[in-house]
Design an enzyme around this catalytic site. Structure first.
Site, PDB file in Angstrom:
ATOM      1  N   SER A   1      -2.681   6.066 -16.903  1.00  0.00           N
ATOM      2  CA  SER A   1      -1.242   4.702 -17.941  1.00  0.00           C
ATOM      3  C   SER A   1      -2.327   3.431 -18.805  1.00  0.00           C
ATOM      4  O   SER A   1      -2.940   3.986 -19.429  1.00  0.00           O
ATOM      5  CB  SER A   1      -0.725   4.216 -17.003  1.00  0.00           C
ATOM      6  OG  SER A   1       0.996   3.906 -18.394  1.00  0.00           O
TER       7      SER A   1
ATOM      8  N   ASP B   1       3.254  10.190 -17.707  1.00  0.00           N
ATOM      9  CA  ASP B   1       2.657   9.306 -17.252  1.00  0.00           C
ATOM     10  C   ASP B   1       2.044  10.076 -16.010  1.00  0.00           C
ATOM     11  O   ASP B   1       2.551  10.368 -14.654  1.00  0.00           O
ATOM     12  CB  ASP B   1       3.561   8.359 -17.211  1.00  0.00           C
ATOM     13  CG  ASP B   1       2.595   6.605 -17.292  1.00  0.00           C
ATOM     14  OD1 ASP B   1       1.986   6.786 -16.593  1.00  0.00           O
ATOM     15  OD2 ASP B   1       2.248   6.157 -17.966  1.00  0.00           O
TER      16      ASP B   1
END
Length: 301
Positions: A41, A156
């Site tokens: 991320s 993610d």
């Protein structure tokens, strides 16, 4: 001149809090040769930019260069149910600032960790478009639509690896492992409900704030388990609850948090010749986690 030791650097996710990784990088590069970066991320974004060739100072200037119009264009609303925005503006920005670089040709070995909704597996992206790897790893559910890339449908990387320390030795087996997390520390204790306590506040957080915060705290035990399994040579906790996950305009403050956390961890590493302090730290984490599990079992019998 003493040759710098080589490190594999692992960077966690954490939305705007991940900007603290910039400060961590500025301290680490003074003392070590960063051989590889594995990120999830925001850790993949900051790590990817550094691996590409941006200095920590240049990375910290990037968010400041975004005016309101540019910032709004990054998060163009989506009319699909799979996310509030399609992320096309973010991908375009990543492509511009990395000049369409491919991971295979950048300066430092780099991999972004993402999660594929089709195979239900984490995927290490260590080749191809750097911009797409960063976009895939930071495709936060609910906020961004899943990102189709090749045969995958990415969300993610925090889903399974908020701190992807499991892959620290992916590129270099013999380098030291340095892991940095900007996520909340593991809450080692419960609180039992007290009926006599005052009523809760009426100031409820927003839907997005609630979603992000609960996700962050749910990851703390996953990070702890990863640390205990991998046992990094240096662990840096750069979490600061005074700064919010969405405050991209607080770059300088986040950077300072990262610098301070890295300085503290490095001082302990240098002064601890036999690394007994670090072993005690890991032992303390293990004991806290064990006590927590015992507490849970006690109230679940």
């Amino acid at each position: 001149m003493k040759e710098k030791k080589e490190i594999n650097l692992v960077l966690s996710g954490g939305s705007a809090r991940g900007l603290a990784h910039i400060g961590v990088l500025s301290e680490l590069e003074k003392h070590f040769r960063i051989k590889s970066i594995i990120g999830t991320s925001m850790g993949a974004i900051i790590g990817g930019l550094y691996a590409y060739g941006y200095s920590p100072e240049e990375i910290s200037d990037l968010p400041k260069s975004l005016n309101l119009i540019k910032l709004v264009s990054l998060f163009k609303p989506s009319f699909k149910a799979s996310g509030l925005t399609d992320g096309e503006g973010v991908l375009k920005l990543f492509t511009e600032i990395t000049k369409e670089a491919v991971i295979d040709n950048i300066k430092i070995d780099f991999a972004a960790v993402s999660f594929d909704l089709k195979s239900k597996k984490s995927v290490i992206i260590d080749r191809g478009s750097l911009a797409k790897a960063m976009r895939a790893s930071s495709s936060l559910p609910f906020i961004f639509q899943p990102f189709p890339y090749g045969k995958y449908l990415f969300v993610d990387g925090y889903i399974e690896h908020p701190l992807p320390i499991k892959f620290a030795k992916y590129f270099h087996k013999n380098a030291l492992t340095v892991a940095c997390s900007v996520l909340p520390p593991f809450p080692a204790k419960f609180e039992v409900f007290q009926q006599e306590s005052p009523e809760g506040s009426d100031n409820l957080p927003s839907m997005i704030d609630t979603f992000i915060q609960t996700n962050f705290y749910s990851q703390s035990s996953t990070v702890l388990e990863a640390l205990l399994e991998a046992k990094p040579d240096i662990y840096i906790s750069a979490y600061d609850d005074e700064l919010a996950f969405w405050e991209l305009d607080e770059v300088d403050n986040f950077v300072e948090v990262g610098k301070t956390a890295a300085e503290k961890a490095l001082e302990e590493f240098v002064s601890d010749k036999d690394h007994s302090h670090h072993r005690r730290f890991l032992k303390h984490l293990q004991e806290s986690y064990t006590d927590f599990r015992k507490f849970v079992e006690k109230y679940s019998e």
